[in-house]
Design an enzyme around this catalytic site. Sequence first.
Site, PDB file in Angstrom:
ATOM      1  N   ARG A   1     -32.183 -34.760  13.983  1.00  0.00           N
ATOM      2  CA  ARG A   1     -31.205 -33.751  14.398  1.00  0.00           C
ATOM      3  C   ARG A   1     -29.791 -34.306  14.279  1.00  0.00           C
ATOM      4  NH1 ARG A   1     -33.456 -30.234  12.778  1.00  0.00           N
ATOM      5  NH2 ARG A   1     -34.920 -31.816  12.127  1.00  0.00           N
TER       6      ARG A   1
ATOM      7  N   ASP B   1     -39.440 -19.462   7.793  1.00  0.00           N
ATOM      8  CA  ASP B   1     -38.911 -20.813   7.976  1.00  0.00           C
ATOM      9  C   ASP B   1     -39.858 -21.557   8.925  1.00  0.00           C
ATOM     10  OD1 ASP B   1     -37.299 -23.012   7.798  1.00  0.00           O
ATOM     11  OD2 ASP B   1     -35.570 -22.147   8.830  1.00  0.00           O
ATOM     12  N   GLU B   2     -39.867 -22.873   8.848  1.00  0.00           N
ATOM     13  CA  GLU B   2     -40.710 -23.691   9.733  1.00  0.00           C
ATOM     14  C   GLU B   2     -42.183 -23.277   9.633  1.00  0.00           C
ATOM     15  OE1 GLU B   2     -39.223 -26.097  11.348  1.00  0.00           O
ATOM     16  OE2 GLU B   2     -37.141 -25.480  11.667  1.00  0.00           O
TER      17      GLU B   2
ATOM     18  N   LYS C   1     -33.511 -26.840   3.512  1.00  0.00           N
ATOM     19  CA  LYS C   1     -34.516 -25.776   3.390  1.00  0.00           C
ATOM     20  C   LYS C   1     -33.971 -24.456   3.937  1.00  0.00           C
ATOM     21  CE  LYS C   1     -37.597 -28.009   5.823  1.00  0.00           C
ATOM     22  NZ  LYS C   1     -36.814 -29.234   6.046  1.00  0.00           N
ATOM     23  N   THR C   2     -33.459 -24.542   5.144  1.00  0.00           N
ATOM     24  CA  THR C   2     -32.957 -23.314   5.750  1.00  0.00           C
ATOM     25  C   THR C   2     -31.734 -22.801   4.985  1.00  0.00           C
ATOM     26  OG1 THR C   2     -33.769 -24.123   7.870  1.00  0.00           O
ATOM     27  CG2 THR C   2     -32.259 -22.268   7.940  1.00  0.00           C
TER      28      THR C   2
ATOM     29  N   GLN D   1     -42.851 -32.263  10.343  1.00  0.00           N
ATOM     30  CA  GLN D   1     -42.224 -31.680  11.527  1.00  0.00           C
ATOM     31  C   GLN D   1     -43.142 -30.706  12.258  1.00  0.00           C
ATOM     32  OE1 GLN D   1     -37.883 -30.769  11.378  1.00  0.00           O
ATOM     33  NE2 GLN D   1     -38.103 -31.169   9.201  1.00  0.00           N
TER      34      GLN D   1
HETATM   35  P1  ATP Z   1     -34.689 -29.023   9.055  1.00  0.00           P
HETATM   36  O1  ATP Z   1     -35.893 -29.630   8.416  1.00  0.00           O
HETATM   37  O2  ATP Z   1     -34.177 -29.860  10.146  1.00  0.00           O
HETATM   38  O3  ATP Z   1     -34.898 -27.587   9.417  1.00  0.00           O
HETATM   39  P2  ATP Z   1     -33.349 -28.131   6.673  1.00  0.00           P
HETATM   40  O4  ATP Z   1     -34.106 -28.688   5.545  1.00  0.00           O
HETATM   41  O5  ATP Z   1     -33.584 -26.718   7.005  1.00  0.00           O
HETATM   42  O6  ATP Z   1     -33.530 -29.050   7.955  1.00  0.00           O
HETATM   43  P3  ATP Z   1     -30.577 -27.390   6.602  1.00  0.00           P
HETATM   44  O7  ATP Z   1     -30.401 -27.205   8.050  1.00  0.00           O
HETATM   45  O8  ATP Z   1     -30.672 -26.216   5.724  1.00  0.00           O
HETATM   46  O9  ATP Z   1     -31.811 -28.361   6.357  1.00  0.00           O
HETATM   47  O10 ATP Z   1     -29.412 -28.295   6.023  1.00  0.00           O
HETATM   48  C1  ATP Z   1     -29.016 -29.511   6.644  1.00  0.00           C
HETATM   49  C2  ATP Z   1     -27.529 -29.731   6.443  1.00  0.00           C
HETATM   50  O11 ATP Z   1     -27.244 -30.020   5.078  1.00  0.00           O
HETATM   51  C3  ATP Z   1     -26.697 -28.515   6.794  1.00  0.00           C
HETATM   52  O12 ATP Z   1     -25.539 -28.956   7.476  1.00  0.00           O
HETATM   53  C4  ATP Z   1     -26.359 -27.916   5.452  1.00  0.00           C
HETATM   54  O13 ATP Z   1     -25.123 -27.224   5.494  1.00  0.00           O
HETATM   55  C5  ATP Z   1     -26.251 -29.146   4.560  1.00  0.00           C
HETATM   56  N1  ATP Z   1     -26.569 -28.880   3.146  1.00  0.00           N
HETATM   57  C6  ATP Z   1     -27.690 -28.338   2.665  1.00  0.00           C
HETATM   58  N2  ATP Z   1     -27.679 -28.274   1.318  1.00  0.00           N
HETATM   59  C7  ATP Z   1     -26.492 -28.798   0.916  1.00  0.00           C
HETATM   60  C8  ATP Z   1     -25.870 -29.020  -0.365  1.00  0.00           C
HETATM   61  N3  ATP Z   1     -26.477 -28.690  -1.505  1.00  0.00           N
HETATM   62  N4  ATP Z   1     -24.647 -29.582  -0.359  1.00  0.00           N
HETATM   63  C9  ATP Z   1     -24.047 -29.927   0.795  1.00  0.00           C
HETATM   64  N5  ATP Z   1     -24.568 -29.754   2.016  1.00  0.00           N
HETATM   65  C10 ATP Z   1     -25.785 -29.191   2.090  1.00  0.00           C
HETATM   66 MG    MG Z   2     -34.354 -25.796   8.760  1.00  0.00          MG
END
Ligand code: ATP
Ligand code: MG
Length: 736
Positions: free
Chosen positions: A603, A218-219, A32-33, A249
Amino acid sequence: MDYLNKLNREQREAAMCTEGPLLILAGAGSGKTSTMTHRIAYMIEEKGIDPYNILAVTFTNKAAKEMKDRVEALIGHGIPAWIMTFHSACLRILRANAEVLGYGRDFTVYDPTDQKTLMKNIIKELNIDGKRFTPAYFLGIVSKCKEKRIEWSEFTKVFGDDIKEQTAARVYEAYEKALKKNNAMDFDDLLLNAVRLFERDEAVLLRYQNRFRYIMVDEYQDTNRLQYLFVKMLAEAHDNICVVGDDDQCIYQWRGADIRNILEFEKDFKDAKVIKLEQNYRSTSTILDAAHSVISNNRGRKAKKLWTDKEAGNKIVYYRAEDERDEAYFIAGEINRMKSSDRKYSDFAILYRTNSQSRTFEEALSRRDIPYRVLGGLRYYDRKEIKDILCYMRLVVNRADDLALIRVINEPKRGVGGKTIEKLRALAAVRGESLFDTLKDEEVISSLSSKAAANIREFVEMIEAYGSEAADMKISDLYDGILVKSGYLRSLEALEEKDKFESESRIENLMEFKSVIYDYEEEDSNITLSEFMERIALLADVDNHDAGEDAVVLMTMHSAKGLEFPFVFMPGMEDGLFPGWRAFDREDGLEEERRLCYVGITRAKERLWMTSAERRTLYGKTDYTRESQFMRELDRSLIEGDAVYEKKMRSAGQGAFTDGVTESRSFKPFDQLKYARQQTKKNVEAMSTDFSAGDIVSHAKFGEGRVISCDGKIVAVEFADGVKKLALGFAPLKKL
Ligand code: ATP
Ligand code: MG
């Protein structure tokens, strides 16, 4: 469009959908982020959107900084987009428009410690039984009210008219008036006042609506009512709003987060596009399955399951320790065991439920010489000496800040005791002026003992002189100046004879703080004192002093939201601690704890350890514990039993405690400390020389100049861009 290639189809779709409302609803680690950072880069690079028109907000400084860094890394250079926390964004807006709400522009932000001090004073002033009612009790009420937008004048109407409510209403009123009088806002005020500002002044709202044509959050699941309103009002004009979140979350309901904000996004913004992400890129499938097995016990959730194409990876290690010390030594031992040349210490994180758990880990880690960093907890900026100097600096910026003044007026000792301060305060109150203004009245001052009077005159002169010079000074010079001129450093040196340890460690902290200042100056050489104070004040909430060195990270699961680490430890998996007993007081409390557990587990990228202690001493009380309910819910087939470790540790007896290291607090070499101290003094001495007409001098900001006259207080200097009058001894002026 190279950088969008790394995204999967749904992520790319979200990144390219830049117009209109967009909701990205997805589980942990699904990107997401990342999608959001790519989206910002895409908007700027491909769509030619001016970064100036972009606002992206999140909750912690650490998360905000990471987001900004990631965007800038994608684009390849810095951008002026506002990528920051809610509090910082509100603060910036308020700073520019404070007068609309009747504040001075240089208002101070009170952190939780200041709030507590202020509340303590009020409890005393109103003669309220301090044993029955603590500052925390009233602050909790005030905070709830602000978030629900209940003014003190309506308090009894809403909550009833019993003695207890009447008392709370009186306290609330006094608290609000004191803040206003001190020209200060607390953290809740930042959000509340930003919303009020938008409501009160349409022109201001319009201006920001026009500026922030593209808004991202975000969040979003953790936004409270005020944050929701703030975002909604800003977005209403252009409707370009993208929110990102995960209902699993939501961990801040106890602080007013309203999960409905995310669930009802589609109602708030018509024709919102919704994109779901299902692939997790962060964790091994073992970790993901473990998280899922726990969270699926929550009833109030939208069913969803993440998948990963990563392999199963290692099982989760569970260790049931004898007590919390054994637990800490086990974890320190595991870190030592896993740490190898290609692994940094910062790959490891210990995520606990409450800050009070951190101490045991600090001890165990430092005994094993493992560098660590505690985020949150007894905050760095709460240390007495740091707080004292910060109060001097606050006073330089905002002289109406009575709280800061009272803290430092007799620190170091100036012969102004509690009784005198009380008297002066009463007088200031009668006159309706700030305490500082009262201290400027020669008639008042000359009624004091001659020693106190002389000291106060000096104090007032110093604050005023720095007040006029601060804008043209480097913060580090000002800091040195205050340390020396206030006599603060001298008083700590005098302490050396009585208590060397105390004296040295406090001076060391003060010197260390200078490196924090240097860091800020390096990042932005034009940073003003009030900007600096602002950044420091905002660090207070969850994350703090985050030096870049390689160290194991310790923090609560709450502050770890949005972050990721290759190796994660979750200690204290015991009923009563996690889930905490208090969770059962609130409806949905247990479910919120479970979501927190889900946040903790997710995490971890590669490996996860969970531990508990059979016996735990917390808050001075020792109890036998039961394994956490969450441990029982977790799919046991994913866990590697504790037997192996248990044997190893126990056969070594209490070995872990006596591994020969005695010093638990490491000092910087004494010489280094002495050197830093001398530099500070030299720096100030150089600024304090007497000048005579004709001297060639250099000023930190105006460059070289020639002294025209000097009357012992004011020195007039001719610089390239004109003549300046400067406060002798305070201005950063050095003879060449
Ligand atoms: P959270 O809910 O914990 O905030 P999130 O959904 O925001 O998580 P991110 O932190 O953006 O997730 O991504 C998690 C991990 O996955 C990061 O290390 C990111 O670099 C990797 N990632 C995200 N998208 C891809 C992709 N399409 N290919 C490879 N790696 C990815
Ligand atoms: Mg995130």
